[in-house]
Enzyme design. Structure first.
Site: not given
Ligand code: CTP
Length: 217
Positions: A21-23
């Site tokens: 995923s990402n931030r």
């Protein structure tokens, strides 16, 4: 007007307990959805797993993966005037999803990743009846990259932000953006809260989309 706003990250499963995923926190997209409702628009918010509650007055459609987001966007744009593509879509996903939890290993190993579909680039280009706002998350050469995405992804405008700064952009409550248009000169919104940026963006989007959609009809 009928707005479709996408927000938050996507999650690409590796096995039943792990994902890529990402931030992205979803804050920018949620603030845009909230500002659009406040301005009297009808809003469908397609959201990945964000860390904040949904603004009141929006219809929320929850998604996890980039494939689910792709399908939800294609369904929603059949019936909208404006698409704001604020979601931080994963650009790659594991080539296979393990059905069982992967056991611990004692030696390095590689995970095979494959590209996900580019959702904006997959939208119809001709005779489109809705206005498309892209976002560009950049760590360098912001203007050149954002302008390239504006054209390659066939957006009507693109909102670029520098995600290398720790005091604005991803996860933060603040942001600083530059908006690039196909014909008009760029417009910068200096560092301020995402809520204020969202209100300003909704004003600009309403004005530009009305002009653009009247020209097309
Ligand atoms: N986007 C999309 N589908 C993807 C990836 C991104 O529709 N698979 C959209 C984002 O929602 C955003 C825009 O494309 O509106 C630009 O996203 P960004 O992450 O800045 O660019 P990428 O196309 O992912 O390219 P790169 O990561 O190489 O900068």
């Amino acid at each position: 007007m009928r707005f479709v706003v996408t927000a938050g990250p996507t999650r690409e499963p590796i096995d039943p307990v792990r994902f890529l995923s990402n931030r992205s926190s979803g804050k920018m997209g949620y603030a845009i959805a909230e500002a659009a409702v406040a301005a009297g628009h009808d809003v469908n918010l397609i959201s990945g797993p964000a860390s904040i509650p949904a603004p009141s007055g929006v219809k929320i459609i929850s998604i996890m993966t980039s494939d689910e987001l792709h399908d939800a966007v294609h369904r929603a744009v059949r019936d909208c005037d404006v698409l704001v593509m604020c979601a931080a879509v994963s650009d790659f996903k594991p080539a296979t999803v393990e059905r069982r939890k992967m056991p611990k290993r004692k030696t390095p190993f590689a995970l095979e990743l494959i590209p996900t579909r580019d959702i904006l680039a997959s939208l119809p280009r001709e005779n489109r009846k809705f206005f498309v706002v892209g976002f560009a998350a950049e760590t360098h050469e912001l203007e050149a990259s954002a302008r390239e995405k504006l054209l390659a992804k066939n957006c009507d405008m693109i909102v670029a932000n520098d995600v290398s700064r720790s005091d604005s952009g991803m996860e933060s409550d603040e942001n600083e953006v530059t908006i690039f248009f196909r014909e008009a000169a760029p417009k910068k919104i200096s560092r301020t809260s995402k809520k204020i940026i969202a209100r300003e963006l909704v004003k600009i989007i309403s004005k530009m989309s009305e002009k653009c959609l009247t020209k097309k009809s």
